[in-house]
Motif scaffolding. Structure first.
Motif, PDB file in Angstrom:
ATOM      1  N   VAL A  88       8.466  10.404  -2.553  1.00 39.09           N
ATOM      2  CA  VAL A  88       7.592  10.621  -3.711  1.00 39.09           C
ATOM      3  C   VAL A  88       7.796  12.030  -4.262  1.00 39.09           C
ATOM      4  CG1 VAL A  88       5.192  10.741  -4.489  1.00 39.09           C
ATOM      5  CG2 VAL A  88       5.889   8.973  -2.856  1.00 39.09           C
ATOM      6  N   LYS A  89       7.800  13.020  -3.371  1.00 41.30           N
ATOM      7  CA  LYS A  89       7.977  14.409  -3.803  1.00 41.30           C
ATOM      8  C   LYS A  89       9.325  14.612  -4.486  1.00 41.30           C
ATOM      9  CE  LYS A  89       5.067  16.503  -0.211  1.00 41.30           C
ATOM     10  NZ  LYS A  89       5.064  17.417   0.961  1.00 41.30           N
ATOM     11  N   MET A  90      10.357  13.964  -3.954  1.00 37.57           N
ATOM     12  CA  MET A  90      11.696  14.109  -4.518  1.00 37.57           C
ATOM     13  C   MET A  90      11.751  13.553  -5.938  1.00 37.57           C
ATOM     14  SD  MET A  90      15.191  12.347  -3.170  1.00 37.57           S
ATOM     15  CE  MET A  90      16.438  11.900  -4.356  1.00 37.57           C
ATOM     16  N   LEU A  91      11.160  12.405  -6.152  1.00 40.82           N
ATOM     17  CA  LEU A  91      11.165  11.791  -7.479  1.00 40.82           C
ATOM     18  C   LEU A  91      10.360  12.632  -8.466  1.00 40.82           C
ATOM     19  CD1 LEU A  91      10.757   8.058  -6.415  1.00 40.82           C
ATOM     20  CD2 LEU A  91      12.751   9.059  -7.521  1.00 40.82           C
ATOM     21  N   LEU A  92       9.215  13.125  -8.037  1.00 34.86           N
ATOM     22  CA  LEU A  92       8.399  13.967  -8.912  1.00 34.86           C
ATOM     23  C   LEU A  92       9.111  15.272  -9.241  1.00 34.86           C
ATOM     24  CD1 LEU A  92       4.863  13.458  -7.321  1.00 34.86           C
ATOM     25  CD2 LEU A  92       5.669  12.549  -9.493  1.00 34.86           C
ATOM     26  N   SER A 130      -7.041   4.349   1.735  1.00 33.54           N
ATOM     27  CA  SER A 130      -6.270   5.512   2.196  1.00 33.54           C
ATOM     28  C   SER A 130      -5.021   5.698   1.350  1.00 33.54           C
ATOM     29  CB  SER A 130      -5.891   5.349   3.671  1.00 33.54           C
ATOM     30  OG  SER A 130      -7.038   5.264   4.491  1.00 33.54           O
ATOM     31  N   ILE A 131      -4.361   4.581   1.002  1.00 33.38           N
ATOM     32  CA  ILE A 131      -3.181   4.648   0.128  1.00 33.38           C
ATOM     33  C   ILE A 131      -3.571   5.225  -1.229  1.00 33.38           C
ATOM     34  CG2 ILE A 131      -1.443   3.287  -1.105  1.00 33.38           C
ATOM     35  CD1 ILE A 131      -1.515   1.296   1.223  1.00 33.38           C
ATOM     36  N   ILE A 132      -4.688   4.743  -1.768  1.00 30.58           N
ATOM     37  CA  ILE A 132      -5.160   5.214  -3.078  1.00 30.58           C
ATOM     38  C   ILE A 132      -5.420   6.713  -3.052  1.00 30.58           C
ATOM     39  CG2 ILE A 132      -7.092   5.104  -4.709  1.00 30.58           C
ATOM     40  CD1 ILE A 132      -7.264   2.095  -4.054  1.00 30.58           C
ATOM     41  N   ASP A 133      -6.095   7.195  -2.015  1.00 33.01           N
ATOM     42  CA  ASP A 133      -6.413   8.628  -1.916  1.00 33.01           C
ATOM     43  C   ASP A 133      -5.149   9.479  -1.879  1.00 33.01           C
ATOM     44  OD1 ASP A 133      -9.128   8.300  -1.979  1.00 33.01           O
ATOM     45  OD2 ASP A 133      -9.374   8.243   0.197  1.00 33.01           O
ATOM     46  N   LEU A 134      -4.142   9.033  -1.115  1.00 30.24           N
ATOM     47  CA  LEU A 134      -2.900   9.806  -1.016  1.00 30.24           C
ATOM     48  C   LEU A 134      -2.135   9.779  -2.340  1.00 30.24           C
ATOM     49  CD1 LEU A 134      -1.089  11.535   0.701  1.00 30.24           C
ATOM     50  CD2 LEU A 134      -0.083   9.467   1.703  1.00 30.24           C
ATOM     51  N   CYS A 135      -2.110   8.626  -2.998  1.00 32.54           N
ATOM     52  CA  CYS A 135      -1.428   8.523  -4.301  1.00 32.54           C
ATOM     53  C   CYS A 135      -2.129   9.384  -5.352  1.00 32.54           C
ATOM     54  CB  CYS A 135      -1.389   7.068  -4.762  1.00 32.54           C
ATOM     55  SG  CYS A 135      -0.290   6.010  -3.800  1.00 32.54           S
ATOM     56  N   LYS A 136      -3.450   9.416  -5.316  1.00 34.35           N
ATOM     57  CA  LYS A 136      -4.217  10.240  -6.256  1.00 34.35           C
ATOM     58  C   LYS A 136      -3.871  11.717  -6.105  1.00 34.35           C
ATOM     59  CE  LYS A 136      -8.648   9.558  -6.404  1.00 34.35           C
ATOM     60  NZ  LYS A 136     -10.011   9.246  -5.903  1.00 34.35           N
ATOM     61  N   SER A 137      -3.660  12.151  -4.874  1.00 35.21           N
ATOM     62  CA  SER A 137      -3.380  13.569  -4.631  1.00 35.21           C
ATOM     63  C   SER A 137      -2.058  13.997  -5.257  1.00 35.21           C
ATOM     64  CB  SER A 137      -3.371  13.859  -3.126  1.00 35.21           C
ATOM     65  OG  SER A 137      -2.260  13.235  -2.486  1.00 35.21           O
ATOM     66  N   TYR A 138      -1.176  13.046  -5.549  1.00 37.70           N
ATOM     67  CA  TYR A 138       0.104  13.353  -6.197  1.00 37.70           C
ATOM     68  C   TYR A 138       0.114  12.932  -7.671  1.00 37.70           C
ATOM     69  CZ  TYR A 138       2.100  14.585  -1.695  1.00 37.70           C
ATOM     70  OH  TYR A 138       2.356  15.208  -0.501  1.00 37.70           O
ATOM     71  N   GLY A 139      -1.033  12.453  -8.165  1.00 37.83           N
ATOM     72  CA  GLY A 139      -1.145  12.088  -9.571  1.00 37.83           C
ATOM     73  C   GLY A 139      -0.367  10.853  -9.969  1.00 37.83           C
ATOM     74  N   LEU A 140      -0.129   9.939  -9.023  1.00 40.09           N
ATOM     75  CA  LEU A 140       0.649   8.740  -9.318  1.00 40.09           C
ATOM     76  C   LEU A 140      -0.187   7.702 -10.062  1.00 40.09           C
ATOM     77  CD1 LEU A 140       2.523   8.108  -5.928  1.00 40.09           C
ATOM     78  CD2 LEU A 140       3.298   9.432  -7.900  1.00 40.09           C
ATOM     79  N   LYS A 141       0.443   6.958 -10.947  1.00 43.41           N
ATOM     80  CA  LYS A 141      -0.179   5.752 -11.462  1.00 43.41           C
ATOM     81  C   LYS A 141      -0.275   4.761 -10.302  1.00 43.41           C
ATOM     82  CE  LYS A 141       1.708   6.166 -16.141  1.00 43.41           C
ATOM     83  NZ  LYS A 141       2.456   7.421 -15.933  1.00 43.41           N
ATOM     84  N   ILE A 142      -1.330   3.971 -10.272  1.00 46.69           N
ATOM     85  CA  ILE A 142      -1.535   3.052  -9.153  1.00 46.69           C
ATOM     86  C   ILE A 142      -1.805   1.649  -9.682  1.00 46.69           C
ATOM     87  CG2 ILE A 142      -2.914   2.534  -7.098  1.00 46.69           C
ATOM     88  CD1 ILE A 142      -3.722   5.508  -7.044  1.00 46.69           C
TER      89      ILE A 142
END
Length: 373
Positions: free
Chosen positions: A122-126, A150-162
């Motif tokens: 995820v970090k690499m793509l961002l 838990s998945i949602i919380d982690l995705c939110k911390s990176y600003g991903l669309k979910i």
């Protein structure tokens, strides 16, 4: 307007081990690769017709040695392309692929553990400046509610669309998830706003963060075409009617494209749909999609960001808002330019009152809907 989708699986091979993968049983580990001639024939038969969207599906599409050529061919056939990848995709494959030629990248996430283990992907793509990055959270009938949160919380911390949805070409199992999440604090449930992929979709706001939830199949007016790694065309993998690209005719392709949805045809699967809108004096209508947009603007304080989250055109909706304001004789939005945040958009007092009434009515309707179910 019906959404037309071309779904392509370039490879039957995968380097991941998602526990709820829908393709393991179908393809095994044969390592079959899509013949390029299949896409060439499709382009020849369709003439100038273009699909609204092209989906490059798992198993891992990047394992096809000619994936860049396939992306180019699909670009000729589709207005936009979404590339689905397992979150555990090899970083070497990402480096070798022209990712700038796709419009969206959707990382398929089967569990929190898979996401946490591969968060460097995820970090690499961002870090490569890829803004249109989505987390596609798989929901099967045995999903763990806490695991999904838990998945949602982690995705939110990176600003991903979910997006939360089923294994593709399967009926969604999201009703119970919506019922559970609706009982939590700081959660708002929206109404159906349109279609995404093969499904109807709604927005769920968890602590003001917009999440797309796929709720039901798109029904009889489904306009999709599926191309397997073997070069076989069909409506979808559930269809018994499939033809290899060497034998397919123009008429058979058209028959597949305009045939009804196989999933909804096999099981009726009726689900109620609701739409809340207001009618002002002189018959002026404030439609549901405008109300949904106002609600999201109130959450993110940005007109453009709200349009992006809903997948609509900012220019089109800005014109619609201005026309509506002119008819009503009252403003709905206030734009403030400059400052540390480089400008924000907020609701006027009239729009805030309109939104409060909309939420009140919607809550009553949703309560009645769940009682009905």
């Amino acid at each position: 307007m019906n959404m037309s989708i071309l779904a392509v699986q370039p490879s039957s091979k995968c380097d991941s081990s998602c526990l709820i993968c829908p393709w393991k049983e179908k393809f095994g580990c044969a390592g079959v690769m899509l013949p390029l001639e299949a896409l060439e024939k499709l382009r020849f038969y369709l003439d100038d017709f273009k699909f609204n969207e092209g989906l490059l599906l798992c198993p891992n599409p990047l394992l096809h040695s000619k994936i860049n050529i396939i992306i180019h061919e699909i670009r000729e056939l589709c207005r936009k392309i979404t590339l689905f990848l397992p979150v555990s995709v090899s970083k070497n494959l990402l480096h070798r692929t022209s990712l700038e030629n796709v419009d969206f990248i959707s990382l398929v996430i089967p569990s929190y553990r898979e996401l946490k283990t591969n968060i460097q992907t995820v970090k690499m793509l961002l870090s490569q400046g890829i803004d249109n990055l989505e987390a596609y959270v798989l929901l099967d009938s045995n999903y763990d509610f806490v695991n999904v949160l838990s998945i949602i919380d982690l995705c939110k911390s990176y600003g991903l669309k979910i997006t939360i949805g089923p294994k593709f070409y399967n009926s969604p199992n999201t009703d119970k998830f919506i019922e559970k999440v609706a009982k939590k604090e700081n959660v708002e449930i929206g109404l159906h706003y349109g279609k995404k992929y093969f499904y109807n979709a709604i927005k769920v706001f968890i602590e003001n963060y917009p999440i797309t939830v796929l709720t039901s199949t798109s029904g009889e007016k489904c306009r999709t075409l599926y191309l397997s790694p073997y070069g076989n065309f069909s409506k979808c993998p559930h269809s018994r009617f499939e033809i290899n690209y060497r034998r397919i005719t123009r008429e058979e392709l058209r028959k597949m494209l305009f045939s009804p949805c196989v999933i909804s045809h096999n099981t009726i699967g009726l689900s109620p749909r609701i739409n809340v809108y207001f009618v002002a004096k002189d018959g002026i209508e404030i439609l549901g999609d405008i109300l949904e947009l106002l609600e999201l603007i109130s959450q993110v304080n940005s007109f453009r960001a709200a349009c992006k989250a809903l997948g609509v055109s900012p220019s089109t909706y800005w014109e619609r808002i201005k026309n509506l304001e002119e008819k009503l004789g009252v403003a709905l939005l206030i734009s403030v330019r400059g400052g540390r945040k480089k400008g924000i958009t907020i609701l006027t007092d009239f729009a805030k009152e309109l939104l409060r009434e909309y939420k009140h009515i919607r809550e009553k309707v949703l309560v009645s809907l769940y009682e009905y179910k």
